[in-house]
Design a protein around this motif. Structure first.
Motif, mmCIF file in Angstrom:
data_model
loop_
_atom_site.group_PDB
_atom_site.id
_atom_site.type_symbol
_atom_site.label_atom_id
_atom_site.label_comp_id
_atom_site.label_asym_id
_atom_site.label_seq_id
_atom_site.Cartn_x
_atom_site.Cartn_y
_atom_site.Cartn_z
ATOM 1 N N ARG A 414 76.352 55.738 12.294
ATOM 2 C CA ARG A 414 75.827 55.112 11.082
ATOM 3 C C ARG A 414 74.722 54.313 11.240
ATOM 4 O O ARG A 414 74.512 53.822 12.262
ATOM 5 C CB ARG A 414 76.978 54.904 10.409
ATOM 6 C CG ARG A 414 77.479 53.021 11.093
ATOM 7 C CD ARG A 414 78.705 52.325 10.891
ATOM 8 N NE ARG A 414 78.147 51.697 9.597
ATOM 9 C CZ ARG A 414 79.228 51.898 8.312
ATOM 10 N NH1 ARG A 414 80.739 51.271 8.973
ATOM 11 N NH2 ARG A 414 78.861 50.339 7.378
ATOM 12 N N ARG A 415 73.913 53.922 10.048
ATOM 13 C CA ARG A 415 72.773 53.108 10.281
ATOM 14 C C ARG A 415 73.162 51.442 10.284
ATOM 15 O O ARG A 415 74.093 51.063 9.179
ATOM 16 C CB ARG A 415 71.834 53.414 9.033
ATOM 17 C CG ARG A 415 71.478 54.631 8.660
ATOM 18 C CD ARG A 415 70.692 55.200 7.563
ATOM 19 N NE ARG A 415 71.362 55.018 5.881
ATOM 20 C CZ ARG A 415 72.357 56.001 5.659
ATOM 21 N NH1 ARG A 415 72.110 57.501 6.409
ATOM 22 N NH2 ARG A 415 72.586 56.054 5.200
ATOM 23 N N ARG A 416 72.386 50.541 10.170
ATOM 24 C CA ARG A 416 72.714 49.454 10.197
ATOM 25 C C ARG A 416 72.302 49.008 9.291
ATOM 26 O O ARG A 416 71.617 49.366 8.055
ATOM 27 C CB ARG A 416 72.086 48.908 11.301
ATOM 28 C CG ARG A 416 72.202 47.090 10.667
ATOM 29 C CD ARG A 416 71.244 46.385 12.333
ATOM 30 N NE ARG A 416 70.231 46.905 12.464
ATOM 31 C CZ ARG A 416 69.368 45.596 11.482
ATOM 32 N NH1 ARG A 416 70.190 44.589 10.310
ATOM 33 N NH2 ARG A 416 68.247 45.714 11.607
ATOM 34 N N ARG A 417 73.751 48.064 8.459
ATOM 35 C CA ARG A 417 73.786 47.724 7.147
ATOM 36 C C ARG A 417 72.487 45.829 6.871
ATOM 37 O O ARG A 417 72.761 46.044 7.797
ATOM 38 C CB ARG A 417 74.788 47.450 6.090
ATOM 39 C CG ARG A 417 74.965 46.533 4.847
ATOM 40 C CD ARG A 417 75.878 45.956 4.756
ATOM 41 N NE ARG A 417 75.901 45.670 3.466
ATOM 42 C CZ ARG A 417 76.075 44.625 3.020
ATOM 43 N NH1 ARG A 417 75.444 43.366 3.894
ATOM 44 N NH2 ARG A 417 75.720 44.043 1.918
ATOM 45 N N ASP A 419 71.831 43.240 4.869
ATOM 46 C CA ASP A 419 71.685 42.291 3.136
ATOM 47 C C ASP A 419 70.203 43.144 2.516
ATOM 48 O O ASP A 419 69.304 42.199 2.830
ATOM 49 C CB ASP A 419 71.928 41.266 4.275
ATOM 50 C CG ASP A 419 72.194 40.130 3.084
ATOM 51 O OD1 ASP A 419 72.787 40.677 2.184
ATOM 52 O OD2 ASP A 419 72.802 39.296 3.185
ATOM 53 N N LYS A 423 66.670 40.676 3.947
ATOM 54 C CA LYS A 423 66.044 42.585 3.688
ATOM 55 C C LYS A 423 64.062 42.168 4.932
ATOM 56 O O LYS A 423 64.297 42.448 6.035
ATOM 57 C CB LYS A 423 65.095 43.196 2.632
ATOM 58 C CG LYS A 423 66.063 43.651 1.738
ATOM 59 C CD LYS A 423 65.448 44.055 0.229
ATOM 60 C CE LYS A 423 66.462 44.825 -0.692
ATOM 61 N NZ LYS A 423 65.326 45.578 -1.341
ATOM 62 N N GLU A 436 68.569 55.613 15.970
ATOM 63 C CA GLU A 436 69.791 55.672 14.539
ATOM 64 C C GLU A 436 69.163 57.462 14.002
ATOM 65 O O GLU A 436 70.347 58.074 14.058
ATOM 66 C CB GLU A 436 69.552 54.922 12.917
ATOM 67 C CG GLU A 436 69.971 53.336 13.410
ATOM 68 C CD GLU A 436 70.128 52.567 11.908
ATOM 69 O OE1 GLU A 436 69.791 51.747 11.558
ATOM 70 O OE2 GLU A 436 69.194 53.367 11.294
ATOM 71 N N ARG A 464 67.146 60.272 4.541
ATOM 72 C CA ARG A 464 68.083 59.699 3.836
ATOM 73 C C ARG A 464 68.326 60.461 2.320
ATOM 74 O O ARG A 464 68.914 60.416 0.633
ATOM 75 C CB ARG A 464 68.191 58.055 3.248
ATOM 76 C CG ARG A 464 69.316 57.410 4.792
ATOM 77 C CD ARG A 464 68.816 56.270 4.193
ATOM 78 N NE ARG A 464 67.400 55.351 4.232
ATOM 79 C CZ ARG A 464 66.949 54.762 4.152
ATOM 80 N NH1 ARG A 464 68.574 53.019 3.647
ATOM 81 N NH2 ARG A 464 65.940 53.881 4.224
ATOM 82 N N GLU A 475 72.951 57.939 -0.582
ATOM 83 C CA GLU A 475 73.940 56.688 -1.271
ATOM 84 C C GLU A 475 74.946 56.954 -2.084
ATOM 85 O O GLU A 475 76.154 56.741 -2.521
ATOM 86 C CB GLU A 475 72.928 55.175 -1.189
ATOM 87 C CG GLU A 475 72.281 54.352 0.316
ATOM 88 C CD GLU A 475 71.073 55.674 0.001
ATOM 89 O OE1 GLU A 475 70.185 55.301 0.726
ATOM 90 O OE2 GLU A 475 71.056 56.279 -0.443
ATOM 91 N N SER A 484 81.472 55.123 4.356
ATOM 92 C CA SER A 484 80.459 54.499 4.170
ATOM 93 C C SER A 484 79.135 55.645 3.950
ATOM 94 O O SER A 484 79.353 56.230 4.765
ATOM 95 C CB SER A 484 80.258 53.100 5.497
ATOM 96 O OG SER A 484 78.962 52.658 4.893
ATOM 97 N N LYS A 485 78.079 54.511 2.932
ATOM 98 C CA LYS A 485 77.073 55.201 3.033
ATOM 99 C C LYS A 485 75.996 55.006 4.109
ATOM 100 O O LYS A 485 75.195 56.265 3.896
ATOM 101 C CB LYS A 485 76.629 54.711 1.136
ATOM 102 C CG LYS A 485 75.403 52.689 1.520
ATOM 103 C CD LYS A 485 75.175 52.687 0.773
ATOM 104 C CE LYS A 485 74.444 50.739 1.142
ATOM 105 N NZ LYS A 485 73.846 49.609 -0.584
ATOM 106 N N HIS A 486 75.988 54.556 4.820
ATOM 107 C CA HIS A 486 75.371 54.107 6.039
ATOM 108 C C HIS A 486 76.059 55.716 7.051
ATOM 109 O O HIS A 486 75.329 55.691 8.554
ATOM 110 C CB HIS A 486 75.603 52.894 7.056
ATOM 111 C CG HIS A 486 75.339 52.305 5.933
ATOM 112 N ND1 HIS A 486 73.885 51.658 5.196
ATOM 113 C CD2 HIS A 486 76.827 50.810 5.524
ATOM 114 C CE1 HIS A 486 74.407 50.574 4.795
ATOM 115 N NE2 HIS A 486 75.452 49.835 4.794
#
Length: 519
Positions: A414-417, A419, A423, A436, A464, A475, A484-486
């Motif tokens: 998964r990609r790191r989220r 916030d 950004k 990733e 993506r 997403e 999760s979308k990640h």
């Protein structure tokens, strides 16, 4: 009318320990029949067995099965020849020379196939129309089959019954069989099994005779035995035949059946998982009452209480968006239901459970009761040309595949989220993005192995964004799923050799995610 020779083999226990092949090859059955006939009267049976070895490869029907728990065994390693036949030169477990041959052991793993012992294995040969003595020989094979006592390893005790049937009865027996049907094919795909050929019986007899003379004494000039040499018996002669037991593919369309012309009712691409869930649950409701709470339906359709061995038995619902043209809107108008050959639910029962399912109820005006939108139902497709874009059909294999719905990869890919409120502070640098993508590529390779694909990959791209302008970013597919979308990635794969479809990859391959199309 053509005649057919059918041999039904039943095992005393629902276990098969033979190594290397499933289903049990026709060559194994032929050897078992030779063993059954190896008694006074073999000369009378020799012509019959010689006739049987010249027939074409039979159609094979086997019950639904799964692999049991492997068992490790250890046997003495017969390697005295490596030390000149001197027993005290073998190294024992303690690292000393001695005669403890038992310590010099080799490990082997035995993993049985488990199945319902009440369902027989069927071997069906078609008799040639120009074979005048064929029916007589077939009846003689039936008599030999009554003496069969084992098929596979020594622990696989079995018995057999032979029948000579006309074409209609043979077809009916295969059509109503509760298991997988393996038919010989001309291609190289599928399962390769050994079958008898002209000369197989003679080679088995030679092997049996040579087995009694495996040890040969070497004598000196005075006639004294100086050493004993061992030679293997010659291998029997069989031919390799490809058997293809493909999955049953059922293609349906989403249509508004009450409107004039029954037009298509496209489903949003990003809601692919919701469509699959709706169809799956509706089909379960239809099928469950007929299986009396056995849990078979939940295991085959939902995967509830399914083990790793049950994954190959699961029914897969694959949404097919409309693609193949720059202006195609990627709306889902077709759904493919893939029923594996070993599925515990018959393919015609699966077809019945999906036919006519209501995907969306009619929309009524709350005040007037007027029908604003007619119901959307699942109907059997008449046109299967869209399958060509998904690598399904003769000569439609492709080297390059691109995802239409994103692959759901494991948590470690998964990609790191980031916030949204920070950004700038949490922005990823190039090194982190590359890492990733590398993790995602490794997860895709693992997904290919889980799908049973061993073809070499020479190109891999993860991103993506969709590969086509009318597609959706990853997403948008996460809503309503457990992912999760990640964890979602669009993927393009280039193989060194063409691969046939349908190709569905990733952890969400049973939920409408990971659908791949040819480029």
């Amino acid at each position: 009318m053509s005649l057919f020779l059918l041999i039904s083999v039943r095992f005393h226990d629902g276990r098969y320990h033979g190594s290397g092949d499933w289903p049990p090859s026709p060559a194994r059955l032929f050897q078992a029949l030779v063993a059954a006939a190896a008694k006074p009267g073999l000369d009378a049976s020799r012509d019959t067995l010689g006739w049987l070895e010249k027939l074409g490869a039979p159609t094979i029907a086997v019950p639904t099965n799964k692999k049991g728990r492997p068992l490790g065994l250890f046997v003495p390693n017969n390697d005295l020849d490596s030390v000149g036949g001197i027993a005290n030169q073998i190294i024992t477990r303690q690292g000393k020379k001695g005669t403890a041959i038992g310590f010099n052991r080799t490990g082997k793993s035995v993993q049985p196939r488990l199945f319902n012992a009440s369902v027989p294995l069927l071997y069906v040969w078609r008799l040639t129309d120009d074979d005048k003595g064929g029916e007589k020989h077939a009846k003689s094979v039936c008599n030999i089959a009554e003496g069969l006592y084992q098929l596979g390893r020594g622990v696989d005790m079995a018995w057999a019954v032979g029948e000579v049937l006309d074409e209609a009865v043979a077809d009916e027996r295969l059509e109503n069989y509760p298991g997988a049907i393996y038919r010989p094919s001309q291609g190289s795909k599928g399962v390769t099994l050994e079958c008898p050929q002209y000369g197989s019986l003679k080679s088995l007899m030679e092997r049996h005779e040579a087995g009694s003379m495996r040890f040969h004494h070497i004598r000196d000039e005075k006639g004294k035995i100086v050493r004993t040499e061992f030679s293997n018996a010659p291998r029997p002669r069989f031919r390799s035949v490809s058997y293809n037991s493909p999955a049953t593919l059922l293609l349906y369309e989403l249509r508004r059946t009450t409107e004039r012309g029954a037009p298509f009712a496209p489903w949003p691409l990003k809601a692919a998982a919701a469509l699959v869930r709706t169809l799956r649950d509706s089909a379960c409701e239809r099928l469950a009452p007929h299986f009396e709470g056995s849990g078979v339906v939940d295991k085959a359709l939902i995967g509830r209480d399914a083990t790793e061995a049950d994954k190959k038995l699961r029914i897969r619902i694959i949404p097919f968006p409309s693609i193949g043209h720059p202006h195609a809107d990627h709306g889902i108008r077709r759904v493919l239901v893939e029923v594996p050959p070993d599925c515990p639910i018959r393919s015609d029962d699966v077809a019945w459970s999906f036919a006519g399912l209501e995907v969306a109820e009619p929309v009524l005006d709350a005040e007037t009761g007027e029908i604003l939108s007619s119901p959307v139902e699942l109907v059997k497709a008449d046109d299967d040309s869209m399958l060509l874009h998904y690598g399904i059909g003769e000569d439609r294999a492709s080297r390059v595949w691109r995802s239409v719905t994103p692959l759901a990869l494991p948590e470690d890919a998964r990609r790191r989220r980031i916030d949204p409120a920070n950004k700038r502070k949490e922005a990823k640098d190039g090194k982190e993005r590359i890492e990733e993508e590398r993790n995602a590529c490794r997860a895709v390779m693992q997904a290919l192995r889980h799908a049973g694909l061993r073809e070499k990959v020479i190109g891999l791209c993860v991103q993506r964004e969709p590969f086509e302008g009318k597609g959706e970013r990853v997403e948008s597919f996460a809503s309503g799923t457990r992912f999760s979308k990640h964890q979602l990635w669009h993927v393009m794969i280039e193989f060194v050799a063409p691969v046939s479809g349908p190709l569905v990859l990733g952890c969400g391959r049973y939920t409408g995610l990971g659908v791949m199309a040819t480029q």
